[in-house]
Design a protein around this motif. Structure first.
Motif, PDB file in Angstrom:
ATOM      1  N   LYS B 360       0.894  -1.116   0.046  1.00 30.31           N
ATOM      2  CA  LYS B 360       0.006   0.040   0.160  1.00 30.31           C
ATOM      3  C   LYS B 360       0.855   1.196   0.099  1.00 30.31           C
ATOM      4  O   LYS B 360       0.439   2.396  -0.201  1.00 30.31           O
ATOM      5  CB  LYS B 360      -0.753  -0.109   1.076  1.00 30.31           C
ATOM      6  CG  LYS B 360      -0.369   0.312   2.618  1.00 30.31           C
ATOM      7  CD  LYS B 360      -1.523   0.392   3.646  1.00 30.31           C
ATOM      8  CE  LYS B 360      -1.225   1.259   4.762  1.00 30.31           C
ATOM      9  NZ  LYS B 360      -2.179   1.058   5.804  1.00 30.31           N
ATOM     10  N   TYR B 361       2.178   1.277   0.264  1.00 34.82           N
ATOM     11  CA  TYR B 361       2.957   2.421   0.385  1.00 34.82           C
ATOM     12  C   TYR B 361       3.660   2.667  -1.219  1.00 34.82           C
ATOM     13  O   TYR B 361       4.116   3.672  -1.573  1.00 34.82           O
ATOM     14  CB  TYR B 361       4.077   2.240   0.988  1.00 34.82           C
ATOM     15  CG  TYR B 361       3.641   1.884   2.364  1.00 34.82           C
ATOM     16  CD1 TYR B 361       3.147   2.834   3.521  1.00 34.82           C
ATOM     17  CD2 TYR B 361       3.840   0.603   3.187  1.00 34.82           C
ATOM     18  CE1 TYR B 361       2.533   2.574   4.378  1.00 34.82           C
ATOM     19  CE2 TYR B 361       3.468   0.397   4.262  1.00 34.82           C
ATOM     20  CZ  TYR B 361       2.731   1.376   4.972  1.00 34.82           C
ATOM     21  OH  TYR B 361       2.368   1.097   6.270  1.00 34.82           O
ATOM     22  N   VAL B 362       3.267   1.934  -2.025  1.00 29.84           N
ATOM     23  CA  VAL B 362       3.633   1.944  -3.596  1.00 29.84           C
ATOM     24  C   VAL B 362       2.568   2.850  -4.274  1.00 29.84           C
ATOM     25  O   VAL B 362       1.440   2.414  -4.398  1.00 29.84           O
ATOM     26  CB  VAL B 362       3.896   0.693  -4.180  1.00 29.84           C
ATOM     27  CG1 VAL B 362       4.403   0.951  -5.755  1.00 29.84           C
ATOM     28  CG2 VAL B 362       4.527  -0.294  -3.523  1.00 29.84           C
ATOM     29  N   LYS B 363       2.947   4.252  -4.695  1.00 32.82           N
ATOM     30  CA  LYS B 363       1.903   5.077  -5.387  1.00 32.82           C
ATOM     31  C   LYS B 363       2.477   5.614  -6.745  1.00 32.82           C
ATOM     32  O   LYS B 363       3.607   5.969  -6.642  1.00 32.82           O
ATOM     33  CB  LYS B 363       1.600   6.222  -4.531  1.00 32.82           C
ATOM     34  CG  LYS B 363       1.091   5.837  -3.405  1.00 32.82           C
ATOM     35  CD  LYS B 363       0.072   6.830  -2.770  1.00 32.82           C
ATOM     36  CE  LYS B 363      -0.673   6.476  -1.602  1.00 32.82           C
ATOM     37  NZ  LYS B 363      -0.049   6.433  -0.514  1.00 32.82           N
ATOM     38  N   HIS B 364       2.005   5.119  -7.772  1.00 35.46           N
ATOM     39  CA  HIS B 364       2.553   5.410  -9.121  1.00 35.46           C
ATOM     40  C   HIS B 364       3.925   4.623  -9.153  1.00 35.46           C
ATOM     41  O   HIS B 364       4.863   5.498  -9.725  1.00 35.46           O
ATOM     42  CB  HIS B 364       2.548   7.010  -9.250  1.00 35.46           C
ATOM     43  CG  HIS B 364       1.389   7.616  -9.136  1.00 35.46           C
ATOM     44  ND1 HIS B 364       0.070   7.227  -9.558  1.00 35.46           N
ATOM     45  CD2 HIS B 364       0.961   8.262  -8.020  1.00 35.46           C
ATOM     46  CE1 HIS B 364      -1.021   7.964  -8.983  1.00 35.46           C
ATOM     47  NE2 HIS B 364      -0.462   8.697  -8.052  1.00 35.46           N
ATOM     48  N   GLY B 365       4.217   3.544  -8.802  1.00 30.92           N
ATOM     49  CA  GLY B 365       5.393   2.713  -8.922  1.00 30.92           C
ATOM     50  C   GLY B 365       6.432   3.391  -7.904  1.00 30.92           C
ATOM     51  O   GLY B 365       7.321   3.062  -7.940  1.00 30.92           O
ATOM     52  N   ILE B 366       6.064   4.382  -7.243  1.00 35.95           N
ATOM     53  CA  ILE B 366       7.465   4.899  -6.294  1.00 35.95           C
ATOM     54  C   ILE B 366       6.706   4.573  -4.785  1.00 35.95           C
ATOM     55  O   ILE B 366       5.833   4.508  -4.482  1.00 35.95           O
ATOM     56  CB  ILE B 366       7.385   6.490  -6.291  1.00 35.95           C
ATOM     57  CG1 ILE B 366       7.171   6.849  -7.725  1.00 35.95           C
ATOM     58  CG2 ILE B 366       8.171   7.132  -5.344  1.00 35.95           C
ATOM     59  CD1 ILE B 366       8.779   6.852  -8.209  1.00 35.95           C
ATOM     60  N   PHE B 367       7.888   4.121  -4.100  1.00 31.03           N
ATOM     61  CA  PHE B 367       7.477   3.776  -2.542  1.00 31.03           C
ATOM     62  C   PHE B 367       7.766   4.882  -1.575  1.00 31.03           C
ATOM     63  O   PHE B 367       8.686   5.523  -1.798  1.00 31.03           O
ATOM     64  CB  PHE B 367       8.740   2.623  -2.343  1.00 31.03           C
ATOM     65  CG  PHE B 367       8.455   1.937  -1.345  1.00 31.03           C
ATOM     66  CD1 PHE B 367       7.459   0.978  -1.293  1.00 31.03           C
ATOM     67  CD2 PHE B 367       9.073   2.139   0.174  1.00 31.03           C
ATOM     68  CE1 PHE B 367       7.262   0.191  -0.141  1.00 31.03           C
ATOM     69  CE2 PHE B 367       8.893   1.496   1.227  1.00 31.03           C
ATOM     70  CZ  PHE B 367       7.715   0.328   1.357  1.00 31.03           C
TER      71      PHE B 367
END
Lengths: 318, 496
Positions: B360-367
Motif C-alpha cells: 500500500k506504500y507504492v503509489k504510481h510505482g514509487i515507494f
C-alpha cells in the motif's frame, strides 16, 4: 573497555573488506604506479568489472531469498553463443540481444517454477539445469568457438566508448543504480529480504513467497543472459564455455558483499565492492605479470578470509 | 521404589515448571500421570529421560541417587520412553532403529552382524506376538507399527521403567486394545509402566495408581480404585469461575462474520471442526494438547492442506484460502510460533510491522518511505512497544514487545476477524493484560476474535463463548457465564 573492544570488532566486520580493497590498491599503486594508477587502467578496470557485476547483481536477488542459481554461468555462455549465431545469420544486434535475454529469462523462470512448485532444493535443480543449458549451447555451437562472420556492429556495445568511458562501464553503473533502488526502495525488495529472513513468517504475513522467488530467478536468468551477450560482444566471439567461470566468481563476490554494510545479508553495494575487489586484484596481478594460477590461489584465500571474518566478528553465531 | 524423586524442581528463567516434586513409582506397577496443559507432565518425563537437566532435587533409581545428564544415561539406568512425537529415524529400517544407541553384535569384531540382530529382534517379537516388517524404513510404517517398534526397542533394552507419553493419540480403537494387552504383558514380566495421557478412560482402564499434576506441582497420588473421573478432574484444576466479567460480556453480538463448517485436514489431525464468530464476540476454542486447535486455524488460513470444509466470511465462501487472500478479506492469524511463523527476527521493528501491508506504500510505482515510517511509528506508539526506535532489530526486543509488534502488524490491515493462537504465550503479565484489552476493544469496535489458549484460566477471563475441541472435532458451544474450569474440562475429557 569491553564496549570499545566490541566496537572494534564490529568495525572490522563491517568494513574489513573495504580496508582490504584499499590495501590492495595501495600495494599495487606502490609497486607499479605508472601502469596501475593511470586513468586508462581505471576505465579498464571498470570495464572488466561490468560483466561480473551484472551477473552478480542478478544472483544477489537469488541469494537474498536464501536460494542459489548455479546455472548463471551456463546461461551466460548460452546467451553469448545464441546472440553471436543470431548476429551471424543477419539478425540486427538489438534483436539478437533482446531474444537472448528473453530466452535466458525463460530459463530462470523455469528454474524458479521448479524450485517453488515442487519445493526442491534450488542448489541441485539449477546445477542440473546448468547441464541442460550447457548441452544446448554445445549443440548450437557444435562445441566450437563462434567467431566466423560476426558483424562489426555486434562488437560495438562491448568495445565502444563515450570519450574515455566504456559503454560497459555506463551499463554497469545504470544496473547498479537500478538494483540498489529495487532492493532498498521498492516493495519487492522489502519482500525479498523478508522472505530471506523468514520464509514461513513472510508467507503467514501474506507475501506471495513462490511468486517473488520465481521473479528473482527470472531476473537472475535475464541478467546472466545480458552479461553473456556483453561478454561475446566485448571479445568478438562466443565460446560455449565462455561464461561458466562467472558462476563461482559471482557467488564469491556476493559472499564478500554479505560481510559489508548489512551484516549477513546480501546487498547490492556489498556485491559491487566484492566485484571491485576481485577485478582489481586480477588486474593488478596481471600488470605485475603474476601467472594466472597464483591469481586463483590469492582470490581463493581472500574468499575464505571474507567468510571467516564475518563469523569471527559476530559473537551471536558462536 | 523403582524410580523416585525428592524435592525435584525445574526452573525456566524465573518460572517454575516443576516445584518440589516428591514422586514415586513402585516396582512392577502401572502408574498413571494426569494434569492439564502445562501442568508439568512433559517436563518431568524430559528430566527423567535426560533431555532437560533438573534445577534442584534428587532422583533415585532402585534406591540409588543418580544424575541423569543425557538420554543415553537414562537408558543405561533402564528407563525407556515412547513419545508423542516418535523418536525413530525415518530412513532407518526396523532393525537399525531398534539397535540405535545400543551395542551392535559384530562379526570378526568389525562388520555389523545384521543377521544376529534380526534374529534377536524376531525372538522378542515372537515372545510378545508382535508382527512387524523389520526391513521397512520407519517412515513407511503406520503410527501403530511405529509404537510397536518402539516397544520392541524398550524391551530389548531390558527396561525397568517404560514411560508412554500419549501413545494412543493416533491409534484406532483396535490398535489401542492391542497396545494395552502388550503393555499388560510387559508389565506382568516386571517392567513398571508410567502412562501419561489426556484420555482419562484409558488411565482408569490401565493403571493401579494415579498421580495428578497441577501448575508444576504434585497434587496427590491416589489408588485408581479410590477415585472417579469427576473427582480426578477436580484435583486437576483450581475451580475458577468466569466471575468478574459478567457485566462486561457482550450479550448482543452483531451479525455473523466468520464461520467454519466441517473442516478436516489431509493429515487427519482435524476431523470435523465447525465454529462461528460474530461481530463483537471473542470466541474461545478450547481443547487439550493435541486436540487440533492450531491445526484448525492453520487450515483455515491456508497453511495446512484441507480435505474438506467451507470457510465463510461475511456470507461469502473463501475458496482455496491462502494467507494473502485471508488478509485481503480482513482475516488475520496471530500464529502461536512467534519466532518461526510470525516475525522475521533479523529485520527491524518497522519492517516487521509493515510486512503484511508493504504494497500500500507504492503509489504510481514509487515507494513512499515517509508514509511507511510514519505508520510504523504510529503503531509502535499505539501498541506501546518498548524499543530503541523502529530501526532496531526485532530479535533484540523482549518476548512481550515482540508480540506487540506482531499485533501492531495485525492491526495494520484493519482486520474484521482475528485468529489468535496462544497470543500470550511467553509474554509478561502486563503485556498479557494489554493484549486482552486490545482484543476486547477490537471486538467492541465490531471485529470478531477467535481465541485459542491452553490456559483455561485465561480462557475463562477472555472469552465470551467457548467451543470445545477434542480429538480433531468440535463439540459443545458454551456461553461463558458462570462457567467453571471443572465444567469445561469435563467436556474435554468426556468419552465420545
Amino acid at each position: 573497555m569491553e564496549k570499545k573492544k566490541t566496537d572494534m570488532k564490529a568495525i572490522v566486520r563491517a568494513y574489513g573488506m573495504i580496508f582490504a580493497l584499499i590495501l590492495i590498491i595501495v600495494i599495487f599503486g606502490a609497486l607499479n604506479p605508472r601502469a596501475f594508477l593511470s586513468s586508462t587502467n581505471f576505465w579498464n578496470i571498470t570495464r572488466q568489472m561490468a560483466i561480473l557485476c551484472i551477473i552478480s547483481l542478478g544472483a544477489t536477488l537469488i541469494m537474498s531469498v536464501e536460494e542459489f542459481d548455479l546455472s548463471v554461468g551456463n546461461i551466460a555462455s548460452f546467451s553469448g553463443v545464441l546472440s553471436a549465431l543470431l548476429a551471424i545469420s543477419g539478425v540486427p544486434f538489438f534483436f539478437a540481444l533482446v531474444i537472448s535475454i528473453i530466452l535466458s529469462a525463460v530459463v530462470g523462470f523455469v528454474n524458479g517454477f521448479i524450485v517453488t512448485r515442487f519445493r526442491v532444493m534450488s542448489f541441485i535443480v539449477t546445477l542440473a539445469m546448468g547441464q541442460v543449458i550447457y548441452g544446448i549451447t554445445y549443440w548450437l555451437s557444435d562445441g566450437a568457438i563462434v567467431f566466423n562472420g560476426i558483424p562489426e556492429s555486434f562488437k560495438v556495445l562491448g568495445t565502444g566508448k563515450f570519450g574515455p568511458v566504456p559503454y560497459l562501464t555506463v551499463l554497469m553503473v545504470v544496473a547498479i543504480i537500478v538494483f540498489q533502488y529495487l532492493m532498498t526502495r521498492t516493495a519487492m525488495g522489502r519482500k525479498l529480504y523478508a522472505i530471506g529472513g523468514n520464509e514461513m513468517a513472510s508467507k503467514v504475513a501474506g507475501i506471495k513467497v513462490k511468486t517473488y522467488k520465481t521473479i528473482a530467478f527470472t531476473i537472475s536468468g535475464a541478467m546472466a543472459g545480458f552479461a553473456g551477450v556483453l561478454l561475446a560482444s566485448r571479445i568478438g566471439s562466443a565460446s560455449p564455455t565462455g561464461g561458466d567461470a562467472y558462476m563461482l566468481n559471482s557467488y564469491a563476490t556476493i559472499f564478500i558483499g554479505k560481510t559489508l554494510f548489512r551484516e549477513g545479508i546480501p546487498n547490492v553495494l556489498g556485491t559491487v565492492v566484492g566485484v571491485a575487489l576481485f577485478t582489481i586484484l586480477a588486474n593488478g596481478l596481471t600488470i605485475m605479470q603474476v601467472p594466472t594460477f597464483v591469481q586463483n590461489i590469492v582470490t581463493g584465500i581472500i574468499i575464505v578470509f571474507a567468510v571467516v571474518f564475518q563469523k569471527m566478528g559476530s559473537g551471536k553465531n558462536e | 521404589m523403582i524410580v523416585e524423586t525428592r524435592g525435584l524442581c525445574k526452573k525456566f528463567g524465573s518460572f517454575y515448571a516443576l516445584k518440589d516434586i516428591d514422586f514415586a513409582i513402585r516396582e512392577g506397577e502401572i502408574h498413571g500421570l494426569v494434569g492439564e496443559n502445562g501442568a508439568g507432565k512433559s517436563t518431568l518425563i524430559k528430566i527423567l529421560t535426560g533431555v532437560y537437566p533438573k534445577t534442584s532435587g534428587e532422583i533415585f533409581v532402585s534406591g540409588k541417587s543418580v544424575e541423569i545428564d543425557s538420554p543415553v544415561e537414562s537408558r543405561a539406568l533402564g528407563i525407556s520412553v515412547i513419545h508423542q512425537d516418535r523418536n525413530l529415524i525415518p530412513s532407518f529400517s526396523g532393525v537399525e532403529n531398534v539397535y540405535l544407541g545400543m551395542d551392535t553384535p559384530k562379526t570378526h569384531g568389525i562388520s555389523i552382524d545384521f543377521k544376529s540382530m534380526r534374529k534377536k529382534i524376531e525372538a522378542v517379537m515372537a515372545q510378545y506376538g508382535i508382527d512387524l516388517p523389520l526391513e521397512k524404513m520407519a517412515k513407511e510404517l503406520s503410527p501403530s507399527q511405529k509404537t510397536m517398534l518402539e516397544i520392541v526397542r524398550a524391551v530389548m533394552n531390558n527396561s525397568k521403567l517404560l514411560i508412554l507419553d500419549e501413545p494412543t493419540a493416533s491409534l484406532t480403537d483396535k490398535e489401542t486394545d492391542k497396545l494395552f494387552s502388550l503393555i499388560r504383558q510387559i508389565n506382568s514380566e516386571g517392567t513398571a509402566i508410567l502412562y501419561v495421557s489426556h484420555r482419562l478412560e484409558e488411565i482408569f482402564e490401565l493403571t493401579e495408581r494415579i498421580t495428578v499434576f497441577k501448575n508444576g506441582q504434585l497434587v496427590d497420588t491416589v489408588a485408581t480404585s479410590s477415585v472417579d473421573q469427576s473427582g480426578l478432574i477436580r484435583m486437576m484444576t483450581d475451580n475458577w469461575i468466569s466471575g468478574k466479567r459478567d457485566d462486561e460480556i457482550h450479550v448482543n453480538y452483531g451479525k455473523k462474520v466468520f464461520s467454519v463448517e466441517h473442516l478436516s485436514t489431509e493429515d487427519g489431525i482435524v476431523k470435523d471442526v465447525s465454529f462461528t464468530a460474530h461481530e463483537g464476540e471473542i470466541m474461545g476454542l478450547f481443547g487439550l494438547g493435541g486436540a487440533g486447535r492450531t491445526e484448525s486455524l492453520e487450515a483455515v488460513y491456508g497453511l495446512r492442506a484441507r480435505k474438506s470444509g467451507t470457510i465463510i466470511f461475511e456470507g461469502k465462501e473463501i475458496e482455496k484460502p491462502t494467507p494473502s487472500k485471508c488478509i485481503k478479506n480482513g482475516i488475520i492469524l496471530v500464529h502461536e510460533d512467534r519466532r518461526g511463523h510470525s516475525l522475521v527476527i533479523s529485520r527491524s521493528v518497522k519492517d516487521n510491522i509493515v510486512l503484511s501491508t508493504i504494497d500500500k506504500y507504492v503509489k504510481h510505482g514509487i515507494f513512499d518511505v515517509k508514509a511507511e515510517r510514519r505508520e510504523a511509528s504510529d503503531k509502535i506508539n499505539q501498541m506501546n512497544v518498548l524499543s530503541q526506535g523502529q530501526d532496531q532489530c526485532v530479535g533484540e526486543l523482549s518476548g512481550g514487545n515482540q508480540q506487540k509488534v506482531v499485533f501492531g502488524r495485525a492491526l495494520m490491515s484493519a482486520p474484521k476477524v482475528f485468529l489468535c493462537d496462544e497470543p500470550t504465550q511467553a509474554v509478561d503479565v502486563k503485556t498479557r493484560g494489554e493484549i486482552h484489552d486490545l482484543l476486547r476493544k477490537c471486538a467492541r469496535d465490531g471485529s470478531a476474535v477467535v481465541y485459542v489458549t491452553s490456559d483455561l484460566k485465561e480462557m475463562l477471563e477472555v472469552a465470551d463463548t467457548i467451543t470445545i475441541i477434542s480429538n480433531g472435532r468440535t463439540w459443545e458451544h458454551l456461553e461463558n457465564k458462570g462457567l467453571t474450569s471443572e465444567q469445561v474440562l469435563s467436556y474435554c475429557y468426556k468419552e465420545r
